[in-house]
Every structure is written in structure tokens, then in C-alpha cells.
Write a protein that holds these residues in place. Structure first.
Motif, mmCIF file in Angstrom:
data_model
loop_
_atom_site.group_PDB
_atom_site.id
_atom_site.type_symbol
_atom_site.label_atom_id
_atom_site.label_comp_id
_atom_site.label_asym_id
_atom_site.label_seq_id
_atom_site.Cartn_x
_atom_site.Cartn_y
_atom_site.Cartn_z
ATOM 1 N N LEU A 270 0.798 -1.315 -0.094
ATOM 2 C CA LEU A 270 -0.215 0.074 -0.143
ATOM 3 C C LEU A 270 0.851 1.062 -0.128
ATOM 4 C CD1 LEU A 270 -2.848 1.269 0.203
ATOM 5 C CD2 LEU A 270 -2.564 1.232 2.619
ATOM 6 N N LYS A 271 0.671 2.038 -1.070
ATOM 7 C CA LYS A 271 1.780 3.248 -1.246
ATOM 8 C C LYS A 271 0.599 4.645 -0.855
ATOM 9 C CE LYS A 271 3.089 2.555 -5.038
ATOM 10 N NZ LYS A 271 4.027 2.774 -6.131
ATOM 11 N N ASP A 272 -0.624 4.237 -1.288
ATOM 12 C CA ASP A 272 -1.576 5.405 -1.274
ATOM 13 C C ASP A 272 -1.914 6.118 -0.002
ATOM 14 O OD1 ASP A 272 -2.061 5.265 -3.925
ATOM 15 O OD2 ASP A 272 -3.832 3.974 -3.765
ATOM 16 N N ALA A 273 -1.722 7.440 0.187
ATOM 17 C CA ALA A 273 -2.103 8.157 1.370
ATOM 18 C C ALA A 273 -3.199 9.270 1.109
ATOM 19 C CB ALA A 273 -0.816 8.768 1.786
ATOM 20 N N THR A 274 -4.001 9.219 2.066
ATOM 21 C CA THR A 274 -5.179 10.055 2.300
ATOM 22 C C THR A 274 -4.768 11.575 2.525
ATOM 23 O OG1 THR A 274 -5.557 9.912 4.667
ATOM 24 C CG2 THR A 274 -6.719 8.508 2.808
ATOM 25 N N LYS A 275 -4.314 12.160 1.409
ATOM 26 C CA LYS A 275 -3.734 13.683 1.450
ATOM 27 C C LYS A 275 -4.918 14.678 1.213
ATOM 28 C CE LYS A 275 0.863 12.075 -0.238
ATOM 29 N NZ LYS A 275 1.646 12.387 -1.211
ATOM 30 N N SER A 276 -4.912 15.873 1.890
ATOM 31 C CA SER A 276 -5.997 16.786 1.659
ATOM 32 C C SER A 276 -5.909 17.193 0.307
ATOM 33 C CB SER A 276 -5.649 17.739 2.869
ATOM 34 O OG SER A 276 -4.421 18.622 2.494
ATOM 35 N N GLU A 277 -4.590 17.500 -0.516
ATOM 36 C CA GLU A 277 -4.503 17.810 -1.692
ATOM 37 C C GLU A 277 -5.244 16.894 -2.568
ATOM 38 O OE1 GLU A 277 -1.844 16.971 0.319
ATOM 39 O OE2 GLU A 277 -0.808 18.959 0.426
ATOM 40 N N GLU A 278 -5.602 15.769 -2.473
ATOM 41 C CA GLU A 278 -6.211 14.910 -3.389
ATOM 42 C C GLU A 278 -7.600 14.831 -2.731
ATOM 43 O OE1 GLU A 278 -4.234 11.214 -3.153
ATOM 44 O OE2 GLU A 278 -2.503 12.016 -3.957
ATOM 45 N N GLY A 279 -8.287 15.678 -1.980
ATOM 46 C CA GLY A 279 -9.543 15.716 -1.570
ATOM 47 C C GLY A 279 -9.852 14.755 -0.248
ATOM 48 N N TYR A 280 -9.009 14.180 0.460
ATOM 49 C CA TYR A 280 -9.164 13.306 1.861
ATOM 50 C C TYR A 280 -8.931 14.426 2.694
ATOM 51 C CZ TYR A 280 -8.439 9.393 -1.508
ATOM 52 O OH TYR A 280 -8.566 8.256 -2.562
ATOM 53 N N VAL A 281 -10.008 14.633 3.701
ATOM 54 C CA VAL A 281 -10.188 15.157 4.709
ATOM 55 C C VAL A 281 -10.749 14.551 5.741
ATOM 56 C CG1 VAL A 281 -10.987 17.788 5.648
ATOM 57 C CG2 VAL A 281 -10.264 17.431 3.254
ATOM 58 N N SER A 282 -9.998 14.620 6.760
ATOM 59 C CA SER A 282 -10.406 13.693 7.960
ATOM 60 C C SER A 282 -11.268 14.665 8.827
ATOM 61 C CB SER A 282 -9.311 12.996 8.729
ATOM 62 O OG SER A 282 -8.408 13.676 9.165
ATOM 63 N N ASN A 283 -10.673 15.772 9.254
ATOM 64 C CA ASN A 283 -11.471 16.856 10.238
ATOM 65 C C ASN A 283 -11.002 18.211 9.508
ATOM 66 O OD1 ASN A 283 -12.244 15.521 12.820
ATOM 67 N ND2 ASN A 283 -10.268 14.682 12.345
ATOM 68 N N VAL A 284 -12.087 19.052 9.728
ATOM 69 C CA VAL A 284 -12.114 20.566 8.994
ATOM 70 C C VAL A 284 -11.594 21.401 10.246
ATOM 71 C CG1 VAL A 284 -13.354 22.306 8.169
ATOM 72 C CG2 VAL A 284 -13.682 19.903 7.326
ATOM 73 N N THR A 285 -10.568 22.154 10.172
ATOM 74 C CA THR A 285 -10.326 23.138 11.094
ATOM 75 C C THR A 285 -11.252 24.534 10.919
ATOM 76 O OG1 THR A 285 -7.967 22.724 10.862
ATOM 77 C CG2 THR A 285 -8.496 24.647 11.702
ATOM 78 N N ARG A 286 -12.022 24.733 11.726
ATOM 79 C CA ARG A 286 -13.161 25.657 11.685
ATOM 80 C C ARG A 286 -12.612 27.029 12.331
ATOM 81 N NH1 ARG A 286 -18.596 23.509 14.334
ATOM 82 N NH2 ARG A 286 -19.338 25.614 13.574
ATOM 83 N N GLU A 287 -11.790 27.679 11.392
ATOM 84 C CA GLU A 287 -11.045 29.005 11.881
ATOM 85 C C GLU A 287 -12.150 30.045 11.983
ATOM 86 O OE1 GLU A 287 -8.290 29.954 8.961
ATOM 87 O OE2 GLU A 287 -7.070 28.283 9.487
ATOM 88 N N GLU A 288 -13.542 29.896 11.555
ATOM 89 C CA GLU A 288 -14.366 31.068 11.634
ATOM 90 C C GLU A 288 -15.091 31.125 12.982
ATOM 91 O OE1 GLU A 288 -16.735 27.227 10.798
ATOM 92 O OE2 GLU A 288 -14.885 28.102 10.016
ATOM 93 N N ILE A 289 -15.036 30.036 13.873
ATOM 94 C CA ILE A 289 -15.508 30.166 15.092
ATOM 95 C C ILE A 289 -14.495 30.589 16.023
ATOM 96 C CG2 ILE A 289 -17.171 28.107 14.757
ATOM 97 C CD1 ILE A 289 -15.323 26.399 16.531
ATOM 98 N N ILE A 290 -13.345 31.022 15.750
ATOM 99 C CA ILE A 290 -12.309 31.644 16.839
ATOM 100 C C ILE A 290 -12.810 32.987 17.228
ATOM 101 C CG2 ILE A 290 -10.119 32.510 17.061
ATOM 102 C CD1 ILE A 290 -9.193 30.568 14.838
ATOM 103 N N GLY A 291 -12.863 33.378 18.366
ATOM 104 C CA GLY A 291 -13.469 34.447 19.073
ATOM 105 C C GLY A 291 -14.616 34.314 19.469
#
Length: 443
Positions: free
Chosen positions: A364-385
Motif C-alpha cells: 500500500l503506497k496511497d495516502a489520504t492527502k488533503s491535496e487529493e480531496g481526503y479530509v479527516s477533520n476540518v479546521t473551523r477557523e471561523e469560530i475563533i473568538g
């Protein structure tokens, strides 16, 4: 008168009968006898030993009356020379070493073990010092053993051993050799010191000397299979073959399809086993054991077995090579060389080429990279503050509500009680960090 004729006739018959009892004339000597010519050529090694063993057995089976070893060799390996010398000494048929060009080093030792030595004009015999694999003089222990063998070979047929020792030891001072140099004899010099019984230009003169003028002649020829065996059983060639074999098969795992690397690898290993089998060192059991090892490795690759099948497969392959070899030390060293070269080549090939062959299907050589559309968790920067209230105690993790949205949060490290006002200060994936507001404390 009649009685006189009868007496003469009787005398002629008696004379003819007595004449028939006498030895044959020179022209009739050797008639009906068989002479075997066996070449001792190229380097002295285990393949030559196997050929000479077969040739001597054939000469005995054919009823040969004399064996002539036609020597032309620069020398070779001491262990093989010792075994060949034993073969010659134990041969029940009279033997002659006919030096047609060179009988150097191990070749001189082999020649000394024959019953007679005959040299061709322009040939040489001697220069029998022992050297190691790097071309330097052998250690004292090996040198001492070799000198003893040379002395014994010379004394075997009543030759003065001082000249045999001078062939191997430059410190021995004799008139025939300059000081500090090992002895090499020309035909004339060999005759003078008793190391050759005759000088013969060709086989005809040789047979004249042996009083076998009218003997039948038969020449042994090395077969193509034996030529291969002589090549692949050379201690220098063995690690090269094993390295090519192992690297070829490993490269085949990286390469798509079955191509040149795989063919080269299998061919090299086949030559190793085939050559050793022809030379008499290996049997079919070695092929079977090697095949079992390959099957076990394939099982380990495609059906994971916690390393058991792989270990058994490697053990079977190494065991088959050890069984096929004539020297355990040599084969173990050759295998270690092959392993080191194969590992180094694999690292280099993987780094610059990568997986393209069968390994590509099982690794197995494949990796779930965000560049290829694989996102495990989204960083919600809009709720800061944003500010909210803790629903549970934060020690330091817990739950808080922000604009009616319930979130799992952690404090910056301290304890925050239930119902306290908090503010989101940072986010990283699913991690939401909060800080207690001072206003809450004043209330």
C-alpha cells in the motif's frame, strides 16, 4: 642326406618356436595396448577434478595400459590440486605427465605425482609458491603444509626433494635458481636434476620413449557441460552468480511483467546448480529444496504468515546452496556477498525508480492527502473568538455551548468549572481550545 634334411627341418621349427618366446622387436612393442590421453588444461579447480575423475574411471573401464596427462596449466587452487594428486597416485594404471607448455604452481605438483615426467621443448615446470586470494604470499601455516606436499610428491618417485621445495620457497638456495627466486625448470634442466625422464617433441616421440609405438590411442575430451561446470564452480565465479541471481529476482519484483532481470536471475541460479551437479557436488535434492524455498517465499508474499513461511523459504534456499557446494566456508561467504549487494541495490532502486512490478500490487503506497480531496477533520477557523458557556467541567476537556451549538472543547490547561463563560482562542482540526473569561469570575 635324408636324415640331414630332417634334422635341419626340425632345427628350424625349434628355432622358430624359441624365437616366438622372445620379446617382440621394437617395431612390435606396444601393439595391442591402449594409451589414454587426458588433458590437464587451464586453471586447476574442482571442475577439473571432476573431469579427471571421470576420465580415469573411463580409462580403467576401457582397459587402458597407460595414461598420459597432457599438462598445460598456470596452476590453481591447492585443495583441488591435492585431490587430483590423490587420484593420480591411486590410479592402478602406469601414468606419465607430458608437459606440453606450462606446469606451474599446482600444475607442477600434479605432474610430480605421475610415475614419469616427459617435457616438450619450450615447456616449463615449477613456480609453485602459495598465494592467497589477494595475490600475496600465504600465511606460514599454509606455506608449511604446501612445502610438505611438494616434498612428498618429489619423494614419491625417487626425485630429489630440494628442487620441489625450491619451486615453492624462494629462500632455498640452489645453483639452478638465482638467490631469492622460486625455481622454474626448462626441459633440459629438468632432465639434469632428474625431474624429467625424457624430452619429446610430440606424441610419437613420447610413445617411442614409453616403448608403446604401436599402441592404440584414445583421447578424452571435456564435454560442453563439463566446460560449464569448470566455469561456474570456480570460487571467484560463485559469488558473482549468486549476486546476479538474487539481484535479478529482486529487480523483477520492482519491474512490470516478467523481463530481463528475472531471466538473468533464474539463469544465474540455474547455472550454479547445473554446474555443481555436473561436477558431482549436487544432486536433484538440491533442486527440489531450492524449489520448495521459492514456493515458501511466494506464500509469504501473497499470503502473510507472520514471517514463518519467509524464514523457512530463506532457510531452504540457503540450505540447497550449501548442499550443492563443495566448500561450506566458500558458499557462506558467497551468500553474504550476494545479500549485501542485493540489499544495497534494492535501496538504490527503490529510491530512484520505485515500485512498478508485482510488489506494487501487494504494498500500500496511497495516502489520504488533503491535496487529493481526503479530509479527516476540518479546521473551523471561523469560530475563533466566539464566546459561550461550559456545560460540563473542563479537566481540561469537556463540553461547551456556543450560539446553541454544542462542541467538545479543551481548556488551555487549567480547570474550568461548569457554567463558566469561555472564549474560543484557537482551532486545529477537531481540537477546539477555550479560555475562561474574567467577567464570569466577577459575577
Amino acid at each position: 642326406m635324408k636324415k640331414f634334411r630332417i634334422l635341419c627341418f626340425t632345427s628350424m621349427i625349434l628355432f622358430s618356436f624359441l624365437l616366438s618366446l622372445l620379446p617382440s622387436s621394437v617395431e612390435g612393442q606396444g601393439e595391442g595396448k591402449l594409451v589414454f590421453y587426458i588433458p590437464v588444461e587451464q586453471e586447476v579447480e574442482r571442475g577439473l577434478q571432476a573431469f579427471l575423475e571421470r576420465s580415469i574411471d573411463t580409462a580403467i573401464e576401457e582397459g587402458a595400459d597407460h595414461i598420459v596427462f597432457e599438462v598445460d596449466t598456470p596452476g590453481g587452487f591447492v585443495d583441488a590440486a591435492g585431490n587430483i594428486a590423490t587420484l593420480i597416485r591411486n590410479t592402478p594404471i602406469p601414468t606419465t605427465a607430458y608437459v606440453i607448455d606450462q606446469a606451474l604452481s599446482a600444475g607442477a605438483y600434479i605432474s610430480l605425482n605421475a610415475d614419469k615426467i616427459v617435457m616438450k621443448p619450450g615447456s616449463t615446470m615449477g613456480s609453485a609458491s602459495v598465494i592467497d586470494g589477494s595475490g600475496n604470499a600465504a600465511e606460514d601455516k599454509a606455506q608449511s603444509a604446501w612445502l610438505a606436499e611438494m616434498r612428498q610428491a618429489a619423494e614419491l618417485n625417487g626425485r630429489n626433494p630440494i628442487y620441489a621445495l625450491a619451486m615453492a620457497d624462494p629462500t632455498i638456495d640452489i645453483p639452478e635458481s638465482p638467490e631469492g627466486e622460486i625455481l622454474t625448470l626448462t626441459p633440459r634442466e629438468a632432465m639434469e636434476v632428474g625431474y624429467a625422464e625424457a624430452i619429446a617433441n610430440d606424441r610419437t616421440e613420447l610413445l617411442d620413449f614409453l616403448e608403446l609405438q604401436n599402441a592404440r590411442e584414445q583421447e578424452m575430451e571435456i564435454t560442453f557441460a563439463e566446460q560449464i561446470a569448470r566455469f561456474v564452480t570456480n570460487p571467484i565465479i560463485i559469488p558473482i552468480l549468486l549476486s546476479i541471481g538474487s539481484m535479478g529476482l529482486v529487480l523483477e519484483l520492482y519491474s512490470p511483467g516478467f523481463g530481463v532481470p528475472g531471466i538473468m536471475g533464474l539463469s544465474a541460479l540455474f547455472l550454479f546448480f547445473f554446474g555443481h551437479m555436473v561436477a558431482g557436488f549436487a544432486g536433484m535434492e538440491t533442486f527440489i529444496l531450492f524449489g520448495v524455498g521459492i514456493v515458501l517465499l511466494l506464500i509469504e508474499i501473497f499470503v502473510p504468515g507472520f514471517g514463518i513461511f519467509g524464514a523457512l523459504g530463506i532457510g531452504a534456499i540457503i540450505g540447497s546452496m550449501v548442499l550443492a557446494s563443495y566448500s561450506t566456508t566458500n558458499i557462506i561467504l558467497s551468500i553474504l556477498i550476494a545479500i549485501v549487494l542485493t540489499v544495497a541495490m534494492s535501496i538504490i532502486f527503490f529510491k530512484y525508480v520505485g515500485y512498478r512490478g508485482p510488489l506494487k500490487r501487494i504494498i500500500l503506497k496511497d495516502a489520504t492527502k488533503s491535496e487529493e480531496g481526503y479530509v479527516s477533520n476540518v479546521t473551523r477557523e471561523e469560530i475563533i473568538g466566539k464566546t459561550g458557556e461550559t456545560l460540563t467541567v473542563l479537566r481540561p476537556a469537556g463540553t461547551a455551548v456556543f450560539n446553541e451549538e454544542r462542541l467538545d472543547v479543551v481548556s488551555e490547561g487549567g480547570y474550568i468549572g461548569q457554567g463558566r463563560k469561555v472564549k474560543i482562542v484557537s482551532t486545529a482540526g477537531s481540537r477546539i481550545v477555550v479560555r475562561e473569561l474574567m467577567e464570569s469570575k466577577e459575577e
